[in-house]
Design an enzyme around this catalytic site. Structure first.
Site, mmCIF file in Angstrom:
data_model
loop_
_atom_site.group_PDB
_atom_site.id
_atom_site.type_symbol
_atom_site.label_atom_id
_atom_site.label_comp_id
_atom_site.label_asym_id
_atom_site.label_seq_id
_atom_site.Cartn_x
_atom_site.Cartn_y
_atom_site.Cartn_z
ATOM 1 N N HIS A 1 1.290 -1.156 -0.158
ATOM 2 C CA HIS A 1 -0.285 0.005 -0.046
ATOM 3 C C HIS A 1 0.492 1.427 -0.416
ATOM 4 C CE1 HIS A 1 0.929 0.923 4.162
ATOM 5 N NE2 HIS A 1 0.913 0.065 4.468
ATOM 6 N N HIS B 1 12.314 -1.462 -12.803
ATOM 7 C CA HIS B 1 11.974 -2.459 -12.664
ATOM 8 C C HIS B 1 11.952 -3.557 -11.651
ATOM 9 C CE1 HIS B 1 13.524 -6.674 -15.010
ATOM 10 N NE2 HIS B 1 12.511 -7.028 -14.054
#
Length: 245
Positions: free
Chosen positions: A169, A178
């Site tokens: 979150h 990446h």
């Protein structure tokens, strides 16, 4: 992908550079629901993952590749029709584009070229990925199988959230990042532009990584890391500076 997830499409950012100064360029997101031809740049291993994800996702009438190797890839599972520099030939109103190159700088270069050429960018999300309806996914991003993106997290343009990666979150993952397979970003983590999070990395809550940071495989990141650094180990420590990108 859960319904309601926000795909950041017709957005304006100052992340892509065609000169020393940032330029504002609208990034077009070409949605996943409409059946279109998908043109993928980069016929390597990552290209295979992207194409397979696109097939699983659905919504594409066909998948073709553009690659420097051209027909030299005789055993490649999808047709390779041309070289990437000729992508404009495939902009026809019924095509969307995706850059399937793992190397961040190369992916950046071709993403910039597509944006400059007004080529619509596809966003690919594997159907087994779990993505909160309260998250945002940028145009040109790939979210692989069994990845998790939790509420109030934003993922930038042309990112890779690789297989089984977890982004918790309230994270902010900037453009061209990446996140390698099996990595876990705890809540409230920020990752700077064009950074690479190595396979199996763990990042504790509230950490901020700068731009162009590389984290070695299996690292445990417990402290902030400044721009242009390589860090490895448990706990992760900086072992060298990197050229800015």
């Amino acid at each position: 992908m859960k319904s309601g997830t926000r795909i950041t499409g017709n957005i304006t950012r100052k992340k892509y550079h065609f000169s020393p100064e940032p330029q504002t360029k609208e990034v077009k997101y070409d949605g996943v629901m409409e059946s279109k031809k998908l043109v993928i740049i980069g016929a390597g291993g990552h290209g295979k993952v992207a194409a397979d994800c696109a097939e699983q996702q659905g919504g594409f009438s066909s998948i073709i590749f553009l690659d420097q190797g051209g027909s030299e890839h005789k055993d490649y599972p999808w047709p390779i029709l041309d070289k990437p520099e000729n992508f404009a030939r495939f902009i026809d109103g019924n095509s969307s584009f995706f850059v399937a190159i793992g190397h961040n700088a190369s992916r950046d270069r071709w993403t910039q070229a597509l944006i400059a050429g007004n080529a619509p960018l596809a966003t690919l999300i594997h159907p087994t990925a779990v993505i909160s309806a309260h998250s945002q996914i940028g145009a040109g991003t790939l979210v692989c199988a069994r990845a998790v993106v939790n509420p109030f997290t934003s993922i930038g343009i042309s990112c890779i959230v690789n297989t089984s990666a977890i982004i918790e979150h309230d994270c902010k993952v900037n453009d061209l990042v990446h996140v390698a397979p099996g990595s876990c970003l705890a809540g409230n983590v920020e990752v700077g532009r064009a950074s690479f999070i190595g396979i199996g990395t763990s990042i504790v809550p509230g950490i901020k990584l700068g731009a162009n940071v590389q984290i070695g495989a299996g690292a445990a990141v417990t402290k902030d890391i400044k721009d242009n650094c390589l860090a490895v180990g448990v706990p992760a420590r900086i072992i060298k500076s990197l050229p800015s990108c």
